[in-house]
Design a protein around this motif. Structure first.
Motif, short mmCIF file in Angstrom:
data_model
loop_
_atom_site.label_atom_id
_atom_site.label_comp_id
_atom_site.label_asym_id
_atom_site.label_seq_id
_atom_site.Cartn_x
_atom_site.Cartn_y
_atom_site.Cartn_z
N SER A 10 11.70 7.07 -0.33
CA SER A 10 11.06 7.91 0.66
C SER A 10 11.83 9.21 0.78
N GLU A 11 11.10 10.28 1.04
CA GLU A 11 11.77 11.56 1.31
C GLU A 11 12.17 11.68 2.78
N GLY A 12 11.90 10.65 3.56
CA GLY A 12 12.24 10.68 4.97
C GLY A 12 11.20 9.94 5.78
N SER A 13 11.00 10.37 7.02
CA SER A 13 10.08 9.65 7.89
C SER A 13 9.61 10.58 9.00
N LEU A 14 8.35 10.42 9.38
CA LEU A 14 7.80 11.08 10.56
C LEU A 14 7.31 9.94 11.44
N VAL A 15 8.07 9.61 12.48
CA VAL A 15 7.87 8.32 13.11
C VAL A 15 8.15 8.39 14.61
N SER A 16 7.30 7.73 15.40
CA SER A 16 7.43 7.83 16.85
C SER A 16 8.56 6.98 17.41
N GLY A 47 5.59 3.50 8.91
CA GLY A 47 5.32 2.17 9.47
C GLY A 47 6.56 1.66 10.16
N ASP A 48 6.61 1.78 11.48
CA ASP A 48 7.85 1.52 12.22
C ASP A 48 8.42 0.13 12.00
N GLU A 49 7.56 -0.86 11.78
CA GLU A 49 8.03 -2.23 11.61
C GLU A 49 8.64 -2.48 10.24
N HIS A 50 8.36 -1.63 9.28
CA HIS A 50 8.90 -1.88 7.94
C HIS A 50 9.49 -0.60 7.33
N LEU A 51 10.14 0.19 8.14
CA LEU A 51 10.80 1.38 7.62
C LEU A 51 11.85 1.01 6.58
N PHE A 52 12.60 -0.06 6.86
CA PHE A 52 13.66 -0.47 5.93
C PHE A 52 13.09 -0.72 4.55
N ALA A 53 12.00 -1.49 4.47
CA ALA A 53 11.41 -1.80 3.17
C ALA A 53 10.90 -0.54 2.47
N CYS A 54 10.28 0.35 3.23
CA CYS A 54 9.75 1.58 2.63
C CYS A 54 10.87 2.51 2.19
N PHE A 55 11.92 2.62 3.00
CA PHE A 55 13.08 3.42 2.59
C PHE A 55 13.67 2.87 1.31
N ALA A 98 0.83 -1.20 0.00
CA ALA A 98 0.00 0.00 0.00
C ALA A 98 0.87 1.25 0.00
N TYR A 99 1.97 1.21 0.74
CA TYR A 99 2.92 2.33 0.73
C TYR A 99 3.42 2.58 -0.70
N ASP A 100 3.80 1.52 -1.38
CA ASP A 100 4.31 1.64 -2.75
C ASP A 100 3.25 2.24 -3.67
N LEU A 101 2.00 1.82 -3.49
CA LEU A 101 0.91 2.35 -4.32
C LEU A 101 0.72 3.83 -4.07
N VAL A 138 20.29 3.45 3.87
CA VAL A 138 19.56 3.17 2.63
C VAL A 138 19.88 4.21 1.57
N ALA A 139 19.88 5.48 1.97
CA ALA A 139 20.17 6.55 1.01
C ALA A 139 21.58 6.41 0.44
N GLY A 140 22.49 5.90 1.25
CA GLY A 140 23.86 5.72 0.79
C GLY A 140 24.10 4.41 0.07
N GLY A 141 23.07 3.58 -0.06
CA GLY A 141 23.20 2.31 -0.77
C GLY A 141 23.85 1.20 0.03
N ASP A 142 24.01 1.39 1.33
CA ASP A 142 24.61 0.36 2.18
C ASP A 142 23.51 -0.52 2.74
N LEU A 143 23.03 -1.45 1.93
CA LEU A 143 21.90 -2.27 2.34
C LEU A 143 22.25 -3.26 3.43
N ALA A 144 23.50 -3.71 3.47
CA ALA A 144 23.90 -4.62 4.54
C ALA A 144 23.79 -3.93 5.90
#
Length: 324
Positions: free
Chosen positions: A227-233, A215-223, A194-197, A249-255
């Motif tokens: 994403s332009e960033g995050s507003l997250v508790s 979505g705190d549990e899947h920030l990695f997937a959404c990033f 749904a985020y992707d949509l 993620v922005a730097g391409g360091d997925l590991a």
């Protein structure tokens, strides 16, 4: 052809936005509102809490008076107070003020208050009653009234999948994107697809609007999707980790990003698990365990979590390395 009709007609996507930073991009912590044992706002602790979080290296700003900040439970004067305190401690960092109220005329007044108190933008939270159903005209005019009243950039909030009309359809979202002052979306679908949509639709119709993962549990997937960033508790409890995840993620360091995700996963699951309405109390309890808050007092009718629940939070904080 307007935006809503273009959704139906399937026009060709507009070019994506340039690589220039989004004016409200980056990580924003959706903060809590510290309270004294009598339930009144602890203004001194509030200033300390907001200052500590916004002072994190790489933090773009704060979202105050969000769900985590108990927006629906605060009165008008208290909501304005929170914004004023945030403005006083944030320096040049940006302040987004949440607006969450059932009546549209009251929402407009609160938006004016937020602007006068020093907010840089306002975010419209869909009233909880919309989960039971809402006419699209009501949704559109509620947002437009806030936009007119505040004169500030406007954030939308995309509600969780399955949460009725707080989760906007493509047609409804397209209509909201016709509001010129819309600058971003706190995307709270809690579902990666749904985020992707939402992101694809927004970037087709309004490439200038930032879609921010929440979505705190899947920030990695959404990033990773974009994403332009995050507003997250969760950034209220472990701000360094959320900023580090965004940077990785922005730097391409997925590991590195996966490693941070693994550290965050248990904490996110425990804080935002069922029943979700205890998330604020869980966040405050985490801050007490970390020595950053004196008490977990909130306006929930539940005064405290059980020993078992506190133990789960403590173990999740250890797994996240929050005590280091």
């Amino acid at each position: 052809m307007n935006l809503r009709n273009s959704v139906i007609a399937g026009e060709r996507p507009a070019p994506r936005a340039s690589a220039a930073p989004h004016p409200f991009g980056g990580v924003y912590a959706s903060t809590v509102c510290p309270m004294r044992p009598d339930g009144c706002i602890d203004e001194e602790m509030l200033a300390r809490h907001l200052g500590d979080v916004v002072g994190t290296d790489g933090m773009a700003g704060l979202l105050v008076n969000g769900h985590a900040g108990e927006n629906a439970a605060l009165d008008r004067d208290e909501l304005a107070l929170v914004v004023r305190v945030a403005r006083a401690v944030a320096g040049t960092r940006r302040i987004v003020a949440g607006i969450n109220v059932e009546r549209t005329d009251r929402a407009a007044v609160l938006a004016q208050d937020a602007a006068r108190a020093g907010a840089d933008a306002v975010m419209v939270f869909p009233p909880f009653s919309w989960a039971l159903g809402a006419d699209e005209r009501v949704i559109q005019e509620h947002h437009r009234a806030v936009a007119r009243a505040s004169g500030l950039p406007l954030f939308l909030f995309q509600g969780a999948v399955g949460a009725g009309k707080t989760a906007f359809s493509a047609r409804t979202l397209a209509g909201l994107l016709e509001i010129e002052s819309v600058i971003g979306i706190k995307e709270g679908s809690w579902e990666t697809a749904a985020y992707d949509l939402t992101r694809r639709l927004t970037k087709r119709l309004r490439p200038d609007v930032g879609v921010m993962a929440s979505g705190d549990e899947h920030l990695f997937a959404c990033f990773a999707i974009g994403s332009e960033g995050s507003l997250v508790s969760l950034a209220t409890v472990v701000p360094e980790l959320i900023v580090a995840l965004d940077r990785a993620v922005a730097g391409g360091d997925l590991a590195e990003a996966r490693a941070i995700h693994d550290r965050l996963y248990d904490l996110a699951r425990v804080v935002y698990g069922v029943p979700g309405h205890l998330a604020t109390l869980r966040l405050k309890t985490c801050l007490v365990l970390l020595g950053r808050l004196g008490a977990a007092t909130s306006r929930s009718p539940i005064a405290a979590l059980s020993d078992e629940e506190i133990g789960q939070l403590h173990n999740a904080l250890i797994a996240a390395g929050a005590f280091a």
